[in-house]
Design a protein around this motif. Structure first.
Motif, PDB file in Angstrom:
ATOM      1  N   PHE A   1     -13.965  16.265  -9.592  1.00 52.93           N
ATOM      2  CA  PHE A   1     -12.578  15.827  -9.732  1.00 52.93           C
ATOM      3  C   PHE A   1     -12.476  14.741 -10.794  1.00 52.93           C
ATOM      4  O   PHE A   1     -13.396  13.958 -11.006  1.00 52.93           O
ATOM      5  CB  PHE A   1     -12.056  15.267  -8.408  1.00 52.93           C
ATOM      6  N   LYS A   2     -11.310  14.677 -11.425  1.00 49.44           N
ATOM      7  CA  LYS A   2     -10.975  13.597 -12.345  1.00 49.44           C
ATOM      8  C   LYS A   2      -9.506  13.230 -12.133  1.00 49.44           C
ATOM      9  O   LYS A   2      -8.689  14.089 -11.816  1.00 49.44           O
ATOM     10  CB  LYS A   2     -11.199  14.013 -13.807  1.00 49.44           C
ATOM     11  N   THR A   3      -9.203  11.949 -12.321  1.00 46.20           N
ATOM     12  CA  THR A   3      -7.823  11.503 -12.180  1.00 46.20           C
ATOM     13  C   THR A   3      -7.426  10.670 -13.389  1.00 46.20           C
ATOM     14  O   THR A   3      -8.248   9.944 -13.947  1.00 46.20           O
ATOM     15  CB  THR A   3      -7.621  10.671 -10.899  1.00 46.20           C
ATOM     16  N   ASN A   4      -6.172  10.809 -13.801  1.00 50.08           N
ATOM     17  CA  ASN A   4      -5.631   9.998 -14.888  1.00 50.08           C
ATOM     18  C   ASN A   4      -4.529   9.059 -14.376  1.00 50.08           C
ATOM     19  O   ASN A   4      -3.623   8.674 -15.127  1.00 50.08           O
ATOM     20  CB  ASN A   4      -5.094  10.884 -16.015  1.00 50.08           C
ATOM     21  N   LEU A   5      -4.622   8.708 -13.088  1.00 51.08           N
ATOM     22  CA  LEU A   5      -3.629   7.807 -12.498  1.00 51.08           C
ATOM     23  C   LEU A   5      -3.628   6.480 -13.247  1.00 51.08           C
ATOM     24  O   LEU A   5      -4.675   5.859 -13.433  1.00 51.08           O
ATOM     25  CB  LEU A   5      -3.941   7.572 -11.020  1.00 51.08           C
ATOM     26  N   ARG A   6      -2.447   6.028 -13.668  1.00 48.84           N
ATOM     27  CA  ARG A   6      -2.316   4.745 -14.355  1.00 48.84           C
ATOM     28  C   ARG A   6      -1.958   3.659 -13.358  1.00 48.84           C
ATOM     29  O   ARG A   6      -0.990   3.785 -12.605  1.00 48.84           O
ATOM     30  CB  ARG A   6      -1.269   4.830 -15.462  1.00 48.84           C
ATOM     31  N   THR A   7      -2.726   2.607 -13.342  1.00 45.86           N
ATOM     32  CA  THR A   7      -2.533   1.527 -12.372  1.00 45.86           C
ATOM     33  C   THR A   7      -1.162   0.889 -12.522  1.00 45.86           C
ATOM     34  O   THR A   7      -0.461   0.663 -11.527  1.00 45.86           O
ATOM     35  CB  THR A   7      -3.626   0.457 -12.548  1.00 45.86           C
ATOM     36  N   SER A   8      -0.756   0.591 -13.753  1.00 48.39           N
ATOM     37  CA  SER A   8       0.529  -0.067 -13.974  1.00 48.39           C
ATOM     38  C   SER A   8       1.692   0.799 -13.505  1.00 48.39           C
ATOM     39  O   SER A   8       2.663   0.293 -12.922  1.00 48.39           O
ATOM     40  CB  SER A   8       0.699  -0.411 -15.456  1.00 48.39           C
TER      41      SER A   8
ATOM     42  N   PRO B   1       2.443  -5.905  -5.222  1.00 49.19           N
ATOM     43  CA  PRO B   1       1.735  -5.326  -6.376  1.00 49.19           C
ATOM     44  C   PRO B   1       0.227  -5.399  -6.249  1.00 49.19           C
ATOM     45  O   PRO B   1      -0.484  -4.545  -6.786  1.00 49.19           O
ATOM     46  CB  PRO B   1       2.242  -6.171  -7.555  1.00 49.19           C
ATOM     47  N   VAL B   2      -0.276  -6.402  -5.535  1.00 47.16           N
ATOM     48  CA  VAL B   2      -1.728  -6.537  -5.373  1.00 47.16           C
ATOM     49  C   VAL B   2      -2.280  -5.384  -4.546  1.00 47.16           C
ATOM     50  O   VAL B   2      -3.312  -4.787  -4.881  1.00 47.16           O
ATOM     51  CB  VAL B   2      -2.079  -7.887  -4.724  1.00 47.16           C
ATOM     52  N   ARG B   3      -1.585  -5.063  -3.449  1.00 41.88           N
ATOM     53  CA  ARG B   3      -2.038  -3.949  -2.615  1.00 41.88           C
ATOM     54  C   ARG B   3      -1.951  -2.628  -3.371  1.00 41.88           C
ATOM     55  O   ARG B   3      -2.819  -1.762  -3.236  1.00 41.88           O
ATOM     56  CB  ARG B   3      -1.219  -3.900  -1.327  1.00 41.88           C
ATOM     57  N   ALA B   4      -0.909  -2.472  -4.183  1.00 40.08           N
ATOM     58  CA  ALA B   4      -0.783  -1.260  -4.995  1.00 40.08           C
ATOM     59  C   ALA B   4      -1.886  -1.197  -6.042  1.00 40.08           C
ATOM     60  O   ALA B   4      -2.432  -0.127  -6.322  1.00 40.08           O
ATOM     61  CB  ALA B   4       0.595  -1.226  -5.660  1.00 40.08           C
ATOM     62  N   TYR B   5      -2.222  -2.344  -6.615  1.00 43.43           N
ATOM     63  CA  TYR B   5      -3.290  -2.415  -7.618  1.00 43.43           C
ATOM     64  C   TYR B   5      -4.620  -1.979  -7.019  1.00 43.43           C
ATOM     65  O   TYR B   5      -5.339  -1.146  -7.602  1.00 43.43           O
ATOM     66  CB  TYR B   5      -3.395  -3.847  -8.152  1.00 43.43           C
ATOM     67  N   ARG B   6      -4.952  -2.530  -5.855  1.00 42.08           N
ATOM     68  CA  ARG B   6      -6.218  -2.179  -5.213  1.00 42.08           C
ATOM     69  C   ARG B   6      -6.247  -0.699  -4.839  1.00 42.08           C
ATOM     70  O   ARG B   6      -7.261  -0.017  -5.036  1.00 42.08           O
ATOM     71  CB  ARG B   6      -6.436  -3.030  -3.970  1.00 42.08           C
ATOM     72  N   GLN B   7      -5.152  -0.192  -4.302  1.00 42.43           N
ATOM     73  CA  GLN B   7      -5.108   1.205  -3.896  1.00 42.43           C
ATOM     74  C   GLN B   7      -5.314   2.130  -5.095  1.00 42.43           C
ATOM     75  O   GLN B   7      -6.043   3.117  -5.011  1.00 42.43           O
ATOM     76  CB  GLN B   7      -3.768   1.521  -3.224  1.00 42.43           C
ATOM     77  N   ALA B   8      -4.678   1.799  -6.228  1.00 39.16           N
ATOM     78  CA  ALA B   8      -4.828   2.621  -7.421  1.00 39.16           C
ATOM     79  C   ALA B   8      -6.258   2.564  -7.957  1.00 39.16           C
ATOM     80  O   ALA B   8      -6.836   3.597  -8.336  1.00 39.16           O
ATOM     81  CB  ALA B   8      -3.848   2.160  -8.501  1.00 39.16           C
TER      82      ALA B   8
ATOM     83  N   PHE C   1       1.630   3.051 -11.117  1.00 39.10           N
ATOM     84  CA  PHE C   1       1.652   3.101  -9.662  1.00 39.10           C
ATOM     85  C   PHE C   1       2.205   1.806  -9.074  1.00 39.10           C
ATOM     86  O   PHE C   1       2.957   1.826  -8.096  1.00 39.10           O
ATOM     87  CB  PHE C   1       0.250   3.368  -9.121  1.00 39.10           C
ATOM     88  N   ILE C   2       1.841   0.665  -9.679  1.00 35.89           N
ATOM     89  CA  ILE C   2       2.377  -0.621  -9.212  1.00 35.89           C
ATOM     90  C   ILE C   2       3.893  -0.649  -9.385  1.00 35.89           C
ATOM     91  O   ILE C   2       4.635  -1.072  -8.489  1.00 35.89           O
ATOM     92  CB  ILE C   2       1.721  -1.779  -9.981  1.00 35.89           C
ATOM     93  N   GLY C   3       4.371  -0.192 -10.548  1.00 37.73           N
ATOM     94  CA  GLY C   3       5.810  -0.158 -10.777  1.00 37.73           C
ATOM     95  C   GLY C   3       6.535   0.732  -9.784  1.00 37.73           C
ATOM     96  O   GLY C   3       7.614   0.373  -9.276  1.00 37.73           O
ATOM     97  N   LEU C   4       5.949   1.884  -9.481  1.00 36.46           N
ATOM     98  CA  LEU C   4       6.564   2.793  -8.511  1.00 36.46           C
ATOM     99  C   LEU C   4       6.599   2.164  -7.131  1.00 36.46           C
ATOM    100  O   LEU C   4       7.608   2.262  -6.417  1.00 36.46           O
ATOM    101  CB  LEU C   4       5.779   4.108  -8.475  1.00 36.46           C
TER     102      LEU C   4
END
Length: 410
Positions: free
Chosen positions: A331-338, A306-313, A340-343
């Protein structure tokens, strides 16, 4: 603000075009399984063809303002890049296995010195192979700019040369000699000042690594060209430092949570297991230690995943919310960190359960989540944008890009 029949959001003369990934895990699975089988049958020789098929699949299924991206490159260039990288790797392995430590060291230091060249070549190759609505991309940084941006690489080498020398000077006892085929390697004996110096060296190394990431990403955007328009970049170095600091804090939180969970699940079972294996002789104790090592490894994976996913997001959000093309697009992004970590956690578990066969579905789903979160805001519409853009006309860098995990999307 109004919405057109095509789904494009218009506001004050600016059109918002959601970027879309139209592929799926099942479609990519067919590409992936063919690549894997042919790579196995050809003992890896099929790798450049596999890379090209993969890039073409993801590019062609990435819609930007209603038009797909294209990956256009001659196959022979990718084959040449693969052969050159393979030759360097084989030369290093042969030198290491035959005890030619000098040659191996020279190859290793040579590769470090070539790192900026490899990165610059990779970016030139990738962007020159990218096309959108007939408009080519380009990376126009000079080699002087690339090597200037790579100063943290050389700073790290100089830093550890100084740290090692200082450690030997501060060591209260003579350095420990490590026997080998050549002259003994001098290791300083441990003491408070030596340990403190080592920790300081690691902290400065991390800052250099962050700086290198910032330099490379900023140079890529600022010296990229879409047609005749330059890239726009807003983040500063401290933005990246804050992301890394937040990642470190998140890592500590995850470690605490994972430790508590393992403690609750294990309870007193660890002591009972050790006692039970103790009576089974040496073989039982060896099995117990192997089991304990596997448990520690799983705990480490659970803590770092999850840490690596958190940093990547977080890096994805920082970059894509602060980049654009000159004054005409952003550009704009609405990517949600939580999310992405769950995925990422779900994909990792399913990949393990399916013995790796879920991997293409994992790659496609993570790519889709990131790409579908991005929106392109264009001033004056796509026709005006394309009207302002003009077509722009080494593969060795492509092989290096794959080896270093570089990717245009994120």
């Amino acid at each position: 603000m109004a919405m057109s029949d095509t789904g494009v959001i218009r506001r004050q003369g600016i059109d918002a075009h959601p970027v879309e990934f139209t592929g799926s895990g099942s479609e990519y699975f067919r590409v992936w399984i063919v690549n894997v089988l042919l790579s196995i049958v050809t003992l890896g020789i099929y790798t450049p063809w596999a890379r090209r098929r993969t890039a073409q699949y993801f590019y062609s299924h990435t819609q930007v303002a209603g038009s797909p991206m294209e990956f256009v490159v001659q196959q022979r260039k990718m084959v040449l890049g693969f052969l050159l990288m393979a030759a360097l790797y084989i030369a290093y392995q042969v030198a290491s296995e035959t005890g030619q430590q000098l040659a191996a060291s020279l190859l290793l230091f040579g590769f470090a010195a070539l790192l900026p060249f490899l990165w610059g070549s990779a970016m030139r190759f990738r962007l020159s192979a990218t096309r959108w609505r007939g408009v080519r991309f380009a990376f126009l940084a000079s080699w002087r700019e690339v090597y200037a941006a790579s100063w943290p690489v050389f700073a790290i080498a100089a830093l550890w040369a100084v740290v090692f020398f200082a450690m030997n000077a501060l060591s209260p006892h003579p350095p420990i000699g490590v026997e080998g085929d050549g002259p003994p390697v001098q290791l300083p004996s441990l003491s408070g000042p030596v340990v403190g110096l080592g920790l300081l060296g690691m902290a400065l190394t991390l800052l250099c690594v962050i700086r290198l990431e910032y330099n490379f990403r900023s140079l890529l955007v600022l010296r990229a060209r879409v047609g005749d328009q330059m890239g726009r970049w807003k983040p500063v170095y401290m933005d990246f430092v804050r992301v890394w600091l937040a990642t470190a804090g998140f890592f500590l939180l995850v470690v605490v949570v994972v430790s508590l969970v393992f403690t609750l699940l294990a309870g007193g079972s660890t002591a009972l297991l050790a006692q039970s294996f103790k009576g089974s002789g040496v073989a039982g104790m060896i099995f117990f230690f192997i089991l304990a090592a596997v448990g520690v490894f799983l705990a480490f994976v659970l803590a770092t995943l999850p840490v690596r996913a958190y940093r990547q997001a977080r890096i994805f959000q920082l970059v894509w919310n602060n980049t654009g093309v000159s004054h005409i697009a952003r550009f704009k992004t609405n990517l949600r960190t939580s999310a992405f970590i769950g995925l990422r956690i779900k994909n990792a578990l399913l990949t393990v359960v399916t013995l790796g066969f879920y991997r293409p579905f994992a790659v496609a789903s993570e790519y889709a989540m990131k790409v579908n979160s991005v929106t392109l805001h264009i001033k004056g519409g796509t026709d005006q944008l394309v009207g302002q853009l003009v077509k722009q006309q080494g593969a060795f860098g492509d092989a290096a890009a794959d080896a270093m995990g570089l990717d245009l999307i994120g």
